[in-house]
Scaffold this active site. Structure first.
Site, PDB file in Angstrom:
ATOM      1  CB  CYS A 243      -0.926  -0.011   1.211  1.00  0.00           C
ATOM      2  SG  CYS A 243      -1.889   1.497   1.416  1.00  0.00           S
TER       3      CYS A 243
ATOM      4  CB  CYS B  40     -30.694   5.160 -15.028  1.00  0.00           C
ATOM      5  SG  CYS B  40     -32.239   4.282 -14.847  1.00  0.00           S
TER       6      CYS B  40
ATOM      7  CB  CYS C 274     -32.903   5.156 -17.887  1.00  0.00           C
ATOM      8  SG  CYS C 274     -32.981   5.944 -16.256  1.00  0.00           S
TER       9      CYS C 274
END
Length: 538
Positions: free
Chosen positions: A109, A450, A453
């Site tokens: 890290c 979306c 949609c």
């Protein structure tokens, strides 16, 4: 637990918090101390070395240890004062020590690597203060069982254990900030300075501090001062009963007892608090004054900026060279709005810092200087739409303060809707095409991300074809990701809203999961109250 993760913050959307530290490679050379008993011996050896090194000098250990050391020296000392936890000793270390500050890290890290040397330096400083805080680290990847038992879930994580119970680290990322936080959380919130010599030594090491002047360190005001010192996580509090010492720490005033002031190493060096002292007043004062006149946002300080409780904030986005030119005039402007508006400058080339804000204004692709503002009291955002001159920025800030600015709402350019069966509505045309229209409006609210949609859009196209020819019904759609309006408050997508011609203030929400036939029936039902010729069948 503190985790370095990307999140988001906005006024109306979820908060944008992009807390990503600048990655760079750092190879840790901290040795592992597997056996806890060895640490006392190593500390003793280190103490003996320091006594020998400093035998020719008279020092005050309370202040000297803030001095900067070479990286090699810091890491060498860290071998002696930072314990490496593992599966065998973790429980014993936590249980046998009143205060243990733990850094959970992973070798791969980069943010852990960046934090490691600061943690080590903080450990050395705390040792110099003869602090009771034991500093420890654990390779959470190598010892996952022990790390999990401590509550470590992300990298890096900082935790303070007090008598075995953990609390998350909430301080800054420099070694000095870690020291201040650790001392405050372990019963040492204030440094007492008794002489001018001590004050001068302290000033060599500190660039921001809060100073209190009190008689005999007693009384209600002093109690509130100490209470505020313990509650604050970032600023070193110092106290004195000597007016001569106070003049050294705060040279621009003639302090009288009691006195409280904040000192910073930037153009607005000194600010004092007048009136009666309460911990709440002191903390509010510090919150409004602890930042520079203009804060240059970085990935290291972004969390502090996002967490600021200042209700009004002005952000200036520009290329790095332009920011340098703007800084001085911005500081002059900031002086006029001190404690009332927080000013933040952001390099527009730093995508992680700039784009989340600029996206809120539809400016994410812009490379031009931009000035925006937020008023969190009213959940409003504003954009300076004139040239970013000093005069215009100052007028913009004055309007923000007085509440005379018009809130900004995103809008795409006005589209060409000629012969369209479904009109495209944008932020700028919402009033005209929806709220002020004399007809009934069926509005589809969608976003590009979306998933469902597209299905709803196809249904709307078929419904528009079916109801074609009705003069009192118009089909429309709006992309909520790039268009905003104060009267359009939608959280779920897709959304179908039926705006009756006689009451545009109360749109009817139609179920998007209904079949085409059911939707047609619902539309027709709402139309029949106004038009008896509405179609009954799909």
């Amino acid at each position: 637990m503190y985790e370095f993760k990307s999140t988001s913050k906005s006024l109306i959307l979820p908060l944008i918090i992009l807390l990503l530290l600048s990655p760079f490679t750092f190879k840790t050379v901290l040795s592992e101390i597997e056996d806890f008993e060895d640490i006392q011996e190593l500390i003793a050896i280190d103490d003996e070395q320091e006594v020998g090194e400093n035998s020719q000098q008279t020092t005050n250990h309370e202040f000297n240890n803030f001095g900067k050391k070479s990286e090699a020296e810091v890491l060498s000392k860290a071998q002696r004062v930072v314990i490496e936890l593992n599966n065998d000793n973790t429980k014993r270390v936590i249980e046998e020590n009143e205060y243990v500050m733990v850094l959970g890290y992973a070798p791969w890290c980069v943010r852990s690597a960046e934090l490691m040397p600061r943690f080590s330096e903080a450990a050395n400083v705390l040792k110099g203060f003869e602090s009771g805080v034991l500093m420890a680290k654990i390779d959470s990847e190598r010892y996952p069982k022990a790390a999990t038992s401590l509550g470590i879930k992300g990298f890096p994580t900082l935790l303070l254990f007090v008598n075995g119970s953990s609390q998350p680290y909430t301080g800054g990322f420099s070694s000095e900030e870690m020291v201040i936080w650790a001392r405050k959380k372990t019963g040492e919130p204030v440094i007492r300075i008794n002489s001018v010599a001590e004050a001068n030594e302290f000033l060599k090491q500190q660039d921001k501090y809060a100073v209190g002047l009190f008689d005999k360190f007693k009384g209600p005001d002093y109690g509130e001062f100490v209470k505020a010192a313990a509650a604050d996580n970032e600023i070193q509090f110092v106290e004195t009963s000597s007016i001569e010492v106070a003049k050294v720490l705060y040279p621009v005033a003639k302090p009288t007892k009691p006195f409280f002031g904040l000192a910073k190493s930037e153009p607005e060096h000194y600010t004092s608090l007048d009136g009666n002292f309460t911990s709440d007043r002191i903390l509010h004062f510090l919150e409004n004054n602890k930042f520079p006149l203009v804060t240059i946002m970085t990935e290291l300080n972004s969390a502090k900026v996002y967490a600021s409780t200042n209700k009004r904030q002005v952000y200036i986005f520009a290329e790095a060279d332009d920011l340098k030119k703007l800084l001085e005039p911005l500081q002059e402007i900031a002086k006029k709005f001190k404690s009332e508006i927080m000013f933040v400058a952001v390099d527009i080339g730093e995508d992680n810092l700039a784009k989340p804000f600029l996206t809120l204004f539809g400016l994410e692709e812009s490379e031009e200087t931009a000035v925006i503002a937020f008023d969190y009291k009213f959940n409003s955002k504003y954009l300076l739409e004139s040239d970013p001159t000093s005069r215009n920025i100052e007028d913009f800030c004055l309007g923000l303060l007085q509440g005379t600015l018009n809130p900004y709402y995103k809008s795409q350019p006005i589209p060409e809707n000629k012969n369209a069966s479904v009109l495209t509505v944008v932020g700028k045309t919402f009033d005209e095409l929806v709220l002020s229209s004399p007809t009934n409006i069926l509005l589809e609210v969608h976003t590009p991300w979306c998933i469902t949609c597209e299905t709803t859009s196809k249904q709307v196209e078929k419904l528009a074809k079916h109801f074609k020819g009705l003069d009192n019904l118009v089909f429309a759609r709006i992309d909520a990701s790039t268009n905003e309006h104060p009267k359009l408050q939608v959280e779920d997508y897709p959304t179908l809203l039926f705006y009756p011609a006689n009451d545009k203030s109360n749109p009817i929400n139609l179920p998007t999961k209904s079949s085409l036939k059911d939707l047609a029936a619902l539309i027709n039902k709402n139309l029949k109250t106004q038009d008896p010729l509405a179609k009954d069948e799909l």
